[in-house]
Design a protein around this motif. Structure first.
Motif, PDB file in Angstrom:
ATOM      1  N   VAL A 143       0.867  -1.212  -0.238  1.00 21.49           N
ATOM      2  CA  VAL A 143       0.105   0.260   0.089  1.00 21.49           C
ATOM      3  C   VAL A 143       0.708   1.340  -0.019  1.00 21.49           C
ATOM      4  CG1 VAL A 143      -1.834   1.255   1.120  1.00 21.49           C
ATOM      5  CG2 VAL A 143      -1.940  -1.085   1.100  1.00 21.49           C
ATOM      6  N   SER A 144       1.902   1.351   0.832  1.00 25.64           N
ATOM      7  CA  SER A 144       2.843   2.443   0.761  1.00 25.64           C
ATOM      8  C   SER A 144       3.419   2.790  -0.505  1.00 25.64           C
ATOM      9  CB  SER A 144       3.801   2.273   2.043  1.00 25.64           C
ATOM     10  OG  SER A 144       3.080   2.516   3.268  1.00 25.64           O
ATOM     11  N   ASP A 145       3.767   1.682  -1.069  1.00 24.90           N
ATOM     12  CA  ASP A 145       4.287   1.780  -2.408  1.00 24.90           C
ATOM     13  C   ASP A 145       3.442   2.472  -3.704  1.00 24.90           C
ATOM     14  OD1 ASP A 145       6.829   0.230  -2.436  1.00 24.90           O
ATOM     15  OD2 ASP A 145       5.283  -1.479  -1.674  1.00 24.90           O
ATOM     16  N   ALA A 146       2.413   2.408  -3.305  1.00 25.54           N
ATOM     17  CA  ALA A 146       1.227   2.877  -4.139  1.00 25.54           C
ATOM     18  C   ALA A 146       1.204   4.416  -3.875  1.00 25.54           C
ATOM     19  CB  ALA A 146      -0.093   2.403  -4.046  1.00 25.54           C
ATOM     20  N   ALA A 147       1.162   4.603  -2.542  1.00 25.19           N
ATOM     21  CA  ALA A 147       1.248   6.170  -2.136  1.00 25.19           C
ATOM     22  C   ALA A 147       2.292   6.989  -2.150  1.00 25.19           C
ATOM     23  CB  ALA A 147       1.018   6.038  -0.413  1.00 25.19           C
ATOM     24  N   LYS A 148       3.445   6.248  -2.191  1.00 22.89           N
ATOM     25  CA  LYS A 148       4.548   6.870  -2.705  1.00 22.89           C
ATOM     26  C   LYS A 148       4.560   7.284  -4.033  1.00 22.89           C
ATOM     27  CE  LYS A 148       9.683   6.151  -2.752  1.00 22.89           C
ATOM     28  NZ  LYS A 148      10.861   5.229  -2.732  1.00 22.89           N
ATOM     29  N   GLU A 149       4.276   6.197  -5.021  1.00 22.31           N
ATOM     30  CA  GLU A 149       4.146   6.638  -6.443  1.00 22.31           C
ATOM     31  C   GLU A 149       3.158   7.888  -6.840  1.00 22.31           C
ATOM     32  OE1 GLU A 149       4.036   3.411  -9.062  1.00 22.31           O
ATOM     33  OE2 GLU A 149       5.295   2.108  -7.857  1.00 22.31           O
ATOM     34  N   LYS A 150       2.161   7.834  -5.877  1.00 22.88           N
ATOM     35  CA  LYS A 150       1.244   8.844  -6.289  1.00 22.88           C
ATOM     36  C   LYS A 150       1.273  10.186  -5.574  1.00 22.88           C
ATOM     37  CE  LYS A 150      -1.063   6.515  -9.617  1.00 22.88           C
ATOM     38  NZ  LYS A 150      -1.270   7.036 -11.005  1.00 22.88           N
ATOM     39  N   GLY A 151       2.306  10.336  -4.579  1.00 25.56           N
ATOM     40  CA  GLY A 151       2.519  11.446  -3.844  1.00 25.56           C
ATOM     41  C   GLY A 151       1.465  11.646  -2.671  1.00 25.56           C
ATOM     42  N   LYS A 152       0.964  10.383  -2.313  1.00 21.57           N
ATOM     43  CA  LYS A 152      -0.036  10.665  -1.132  1.00 21.57           C
ATOM     44  C   LYS A 152       0.510  10.088   0.216  1.00 21.57           C
ATOM     45  CE  LYS A 152      -3.125  11.332  -4.344  1.00 21.57           C
ATOM     46  NZ  LYS A 152      -3.434  12.881  -4.282  1.00 21.57           N
ATOM     47  N   LEU A 153      -0.127  10.028   1.330  1.00 22.49           N
ATOM     48  CA  LEU A 153       0.253   9.739   2.689  1.00 22.49           C
ATOM     49  C   LEU A 153      -0.127   8.290   2.998  1.00 22.49           C
ATOM     50  CD1 LEU A 153      -0.059  12.899   4.385  1.00 22.49           C
ATOM     51  CD2 LEU A 153       1.806  12.256   3.553  1.00 22.49           C
ATOM     52  N   SER A 154       0.600   7.651   3.845  1.00 22.70           N
ATOM     53  CA  SER A 154       0.095   6.219   4.377  1.00 22.70           C
ATOM     54  C   SER A 154       0.362   6.095   5.846  1.00 22.70           C
ATOM     55  CB  SER A 154       0.973   5.192   3.577  1.00 22.70           C
ATOM     56  OG  SER A 154       2.290   5.063   4.014  1.00 22.70           O
ATOM     57  N   ILE A 155      -0.449   5.409   6.400  1.00 17.26           N
ATOM     58  CA  ILE A 155      -0.327   4.931   7.644  1.00 17.26           C
ATOM     59  C   ILE A 155      -0.011   3.548   7.852  1.00 17.26           C
ATOM     60  CG2 ILE A 155      -1.455   4.623   9.917  1.00 17.26           C
ATOM     61  CD1 ILE A 155      -1.224   7.661   8.951  1.00 17.26           C
ATOM     62  N   GLY A 156       1.223   3.241   8.909  1.00 16.84           N
ATOM     63  CA  GLY A 156       1.525   1.843   8.630  1.00 16.84           C
ATOM     64  C   GLY A 156       1.079   1.101   9.826  1.00 16.84           C
ATOM     65  N   ASN A 157       1.054  -0.310   9.796  1.00 15.99           N
ATOM     66  CA  ASN A 157       0.595  -1.148  10.799  1.00 15.99           C
ATOM     67  C   ASN A 157       1.470  -2.468  11.093  1.00 15.99           C
ATOM     68  OD1 ASN A 157      -1.897  -2.393  12.196  1.00 15.99           O
ATOM     69  ND2 ASN A 157      -1.542  -4.107  10.558  1.00 15.99           N
ATOM     70  N   VAL A 158       1.488  -2.520  12.443  1.00 11.95           N
ATOM     71  CA  VAL A 158       2.405  -3.603  13.127  1.00 11.95           C
ATOM     72  C   VAL A 158       4.054  -3.127  13.014  1.00 11.95           C
ATOM     73  CG1 VAL A 158       3.121  -6.093  12.909  1.00 11.95           C
ATOM     74  CG2 VAL A 158       0.803  -5.618  12.534  1.00 11.95           C
ATOM     75  N   ALA A 159       4.377  -2.907  12.029  1.00 17.08           N
ATOM     76  CA  ALA A 159       5.774  -2.606  11.764  1.00 17.08           C
ATOM     77  C   ALA A 159       5.855  -1.132  11.209  1.00 17.08           C
ATOM     78  CB  ALA A 159       6.470  -3.460  10.966  1.00 17.08           C
ATOM     79  N   ASN A 160       7.139  -0.412  11.713  1.00 18.11           N
ATOM     80  CA  ASN A 160       7.351   0.889  11.229  1.00 18.11           C
ATOM     81  C   ASN A 160       8.116   0.943  10.097  1.00 18.11           C
ATOM     82  OD1 ASN A 160       7.964   3.637  10.931  1.00 18.11           O
ATOM     83  ND2 ASN A 160       8.962   3.734  12.906  1.00 18.11           N
ATOM     84  N   THR A 161       7.743   1.299   8.866  1.00 18.76           N
ATOM     85  CA  THR A 161       8.285   1.369   7.662  1.00 18.76           C
ATOM     86  C   THR A 161       8.924   2.657   7.055  1.00 18.76           C
ATOM     87  OG1 THR A 161       6.276   1.516   6.468  1.00 18.76           O
ATOM     88  CG2 THR A 161       7.340  -0.804   7.077  1.00 18.76           C
ATOM     89  N   GLN A 162       8.918   3.859   8.152  1.00 23.04           N
ATOM     90  CA  GLN A 162       8.930   5.105   7.789  1.00 23.04           C
ATOM     91  C   GLN A 162      10.489   5.458   7.073  1.00 23.04           C
ATOM     92  OE1 GLN A 162       9.720   8.627  10.284  1.00 23.04           O
ATOM     93  NE2 GLN A 162       7.567   9.072   9.740  1.00 23.04           N
ATOM     94  N   ALA A 163      11.498   4.456   7.661  1.00 23.80           N
ATOM     95  CA  ALA A 163      12.564   4.404   7.077  1.00 23.80           C
ATOM     96  C   ALA A 163      12.738   3.980   5.595  1.00 23.80           C
ATOM     97  CB  ALA A 163      13.657   3.644   7.751  1.00 23.80           C
ATOM     98  N   GLN A 164      11.889   3.163   5.030  1.00 26.53           N
ATOM     99  CA  GLN A 164      11.916   2.978   3.673  1.00 26.53           C
ATOM    100  C   GLN A 164      10.951   4.020   2.965  1.00 26.53           C
ATOM    101  OE1 GLN A 164      11.104   0.475   6.218  1.00 26.53           O
ATOM    102  NE2 GLN A 164      13.308  -0.125   6.071  1.00 26.53           N
ATOM    103  N   TYR A 165      10.099   4.617   3.532  1.00 29.31           N
ATOM    104  CA  TYR A 165       9.166   5.791   3.022  1.00 29.31           C
ATOM    105  C   TYR A 165       9.155   6.866   3.862  1.00 29.31           C
ATOM    106  CZ  TYR A 165       7.463   1.206   1.177  1.00 29.31           C
ATOM    107  OH  TYR A 165       7.432  -0.042   0.507  1.00 29.31           O
TER     108      TYR A 165
END
Length: 339
Positions: free
Chosen positions: A227-249
């Motif tokens: 999901v965060s890959d799609a948000a990144k490609e389209k310039g949108k925001l995302s909210i993570g779940n279970v693990a923190n992936t902010q370092a990648q996004y």
């Protein structure tokens, strides 16, 4: 060779030293046994990188790094093969077996019954069973509520997209809590909800997210990877779940509801060492009160989220930990509200 001393006191001293050496020698096997590492095995139906399995794997690897356990694990085990792998680990002398009983409840409980001296700690929606089958669950609805508040305050279109794996209680309760948090801050927000019917299919989750973005969603709830890959490609925001992936996004993932399995894993290991492990529900140890879950630091978004919104989230977080606010556990399947 020097003569043996005829001094009585010296002979007594030498005798005492010999007895001390003998006592130390005799005690070595007992000490070695007492200090033996607990043998732990884990079985996952998904790869280690999947967020749910990854958090359990992380907690067990930490215990291994501390020298407390010998740890072996199998990933990508099919449901059809799960019972065989469980039996092999139990027969091999592992004292604690960790895994997931979802989809293999009958088989997992049968294995536990056949090995009553082995401790089993399994993810499950059902109840624990005496004497040795304990269950856990990711009760992280509290930080999920907080991330919902952030999402509700950041959306400009009042449309939030939500992509989940499967509509089971463990997923539903997090999505419902997220939606409730968003509605508290922004009563006008609408949700698009989709389940990809898979625990690990990033491409499918990504496509589902793209469809929501096309319909106006500017914030996405990433219950699944992709999901965060799609948000990144389209310039949108995302909210993570279970693990923190902010370092990648770093420019995409605003916040995440983190699941910490350390309180549950460490407790189980301790009880196994003490010979006191029994069948019980570990669900509460995933809650914020026990540090089993938390709101991830805002990190790169710390100065991008409005100060008044952060203040509201922090106040709610304190109320949750203090027990003055309770996040409702709603296991029903969430529905789309977007028109």
């Amino acid at each position: 060779m020097p003569p043996i001393s005829s001094d009585p006191s010296r002979r007594l001293l030498l005798g005492a030293l010999s007895l001390t050496s003998l006592a130390i020698t005799l005690s070595l096997p007992m000490q070695a046994h007492a200090q033996a590492k607990t043998k732990v095995a884990a079985i996952y139906t998904v790869p280690f990188e999947q967020q749910w399995a990854g958090r359990i794997h992380k907690a067990l690897k930490a215990a291994e790094a501390r020298g407390e356990i010998e740890y072996k694990a199998s990933e990508n085990v099919s449901n059809a093969d799960y019972e065989r792998v469980m039996r092999e680990y139990a027969t091999a002398g592992n004292q604690l077996i960790v895994g997931e009983a979802f989809g293999v409840e009958t088989a997992a409980r049968k294995v536990a019954k056949d090995f009553p001296k082995v401790g089993f700690l399994m993810g499950s929606s059902l109840k624990p069973v005496a004497p040795n089958f304990s269950t856990f669950d990711n009760f992280i609805q509290e930080p999920a509520y907080l991330t919902g508040m952030i999402a509700g305050g950041l959306t400009k279109t009042n449309k939030i997209g939500m992509v989940g794996g499967n509509p089971i209680p463990e997923v539903n309760r997090l999505m419902n809590a997220f939606m409730a948090g968003a509605k508290e801050i922004n009563p006008k927000v609408e949700f698009s909800v989709t389940f990809i019917n898979s625990w690990f299919d990033p491409p499918k989750a990504k496509e589902a997210a793209f469809a929501m973005i096309d319909k106006g969603a500017d914030v996405l709830y990433a219950e699944r990877f992709g999901v965060s890959d799609a948000a990144k490609e389209k310039g949108k925001l995302s909210i993570g779940n279970v693990a923190n992936t902010q370092a990648q996004y770093p420019d995409t993932v605003v916040a995440s509801a983190l699941w910490n399995m350390e309180p549950s894993i460490d407790r189980a290991i301790k009880l196994v060492k003490e010979g006191a492990f029994k069948g019980e529900d570990y669900g509460i140890y995933s809650m914020m009160k026990y540090k089993g879950s938390e709101l991830a630091p805002l990190g790169t978004f710390e100065k991008k989220v409005p100060a008044d919104l952060i203040a509201k989230v922090q106040a709610k977080e304190k109320a949750i930990v203090a027990g003055s606010f309770t996040v409702k556990v709603d296991d029903s399947q969430p529905k789309s509200t977007a028109k």
